[in-house]
Design an enzyme around this catalytic site. Structure first.
Site, PDB file in Angstrom:
ATOM      1  CB  CYS A 184      42.722  42.791  33.636  1.00 28.24           C
ATOM      2  SG  CYS A 184      41.209  42.565  34.483  1.00 28.24           S
ATOM      3  CG  HIS A 239      42.614  39.652  29.964  1.00 27.36           C
ATOM      4  ND1 HIS A 239      43.949  40.047  31.167  1.00 27.36           N
ATOM      5  CD2 HIS A 239      41.594  39.892  31.157  1.00 27.36           C
ATOM      6  CE1 HIS A 239      43.459  39.629  32.492  1.00 27.36           C
ATOM      7  NE2 HIS A 239      41.603  39.959  32.026  1.00 27.36           N
ATOM      8  CD  GLU A 248      46.837  39.589  28.249  1.00 23.88           C
ATOM      9  OE1 GLU A 248      46.616  39.233  30.196  1.00 23.88           O
ATOM     10  OE2 GLU A 248      46.599  39.974  28.050  1.00 23.88           O
TER      11      GLU A 248
END
Length: 257
Positions: free
Chosen positions: A107, A202, A204
């Site tokens: 990001c 993202h 994660e």
């Protein structure tokens, strides 16, 4: 925060460009744990260090060679901003690129990595992208990136990822290759050689993290209620391909997944 390690342990550094939210602290103990849960391997004898770059905490230059890889997190800040810590981060990323150290930007990290290496970034032409987004991998990339050839047989060419950004990469640096794109964003992922990888989404994040983030953006008037409800609905009716994204990231950072 710097952690002592045994010499034979592989070391990774998280360059945290955001403060831990109350929700993430309560549920996960901080963003470091979110990243380690996604990309770490406890049974491989590796350790992760946390550097809160948003607060001016950086690794020492003489310690950079000790790390096998670096991950730059997302951030509420603009990657094209001129805050001192962002400028210092750009210099660090240029240094790591010259050393050909593995650097994964996510990001904000994707954007600031692009900026540091000579690309162009700015506000997204089509505004915020929040929720799930279908991302398509470019064709014939196995010969360009060995980390993709390690896992591409198990990865579909179209993947869903959690997004939360209003800035984007406009133009990749010289020598970079666009790896993935979407209808919303022309550069969802880019790479340089075997040591630089930027991902706009993202990998994660879990759904609960982004749902909490949507509520915070709504409560602080960054987004409107209709937009927030649409983003939540898209998260309810489909799942991110998190396992595939984690495989890509781990294959890049470690040569395995």
């Amino acid at each position: 925060m710097k952690i002592d390690h045994q010499i034979d342990m592989k070391r990774y550094a998280l360059l945290l460009a955001a403060k831990d939210s109350d929700y993430v602290m309560k549920m996960y103990g901080g963003y470091l744990n979110v990243f380690v849960n996604a990309f770490g391997d406890d049974d491989e004898g590796e350790k992760w260090d946390l550097f809160r770059v948003v607060e001016g905490e950086f690794p020492e230059m003489e310690d950079l060679h000790k790390y096998s890889g670096f991950v730059i997190s997302g951030s509420p800040y603009d990657a094209y901003g001129n805050e001192l810590w962002i400028l210092k981060l750009c210099f660090l990323l240029q240094t790591l690129d010259a050393m050909e150290k593995k650097v994964l930007g996510i990001c904000f990290g994707h954007q600031v990595l692009c900026r540091a290496l000579g690309g162009k970034i700015g506000k997204a032409y089509s505004g915020w992208d929040i929720g799930l987004r279908k991302v398509r991998l470019a064709k014939n990339l196995k010969s360009s990136f060995s980390f993709l050839s390690n896992c591409m047989d198990e990865i579909p060419t179209c993947l869903s990822i959690i997004e939360c950004h209003q800035d984007e990469v406009w133009e990749v640096p010289d020598g970079a290759v666009v790896i993935a794109f979407s209808e919303k964003t022309s550069v969802e992922m880019f790479g340089i050689g075997e040591h630089i990888l930027g991902i706009q989404g993202h990998p994660e994040y879990t759904k609960d993290i982004v749902l909490n983030l949507i509520d915070r953006l709504l409560n602080t008037n960054f987004i409107e209620s209709g937009f927030a409800e649409d983003a939540k609905w898209r998260l309810e009716v489909a799942e991110p391909d998190r396992r595939s994204w984690v495989k890509i990231c781990k294959s890049f950072l470690k040569g395995r997944f």
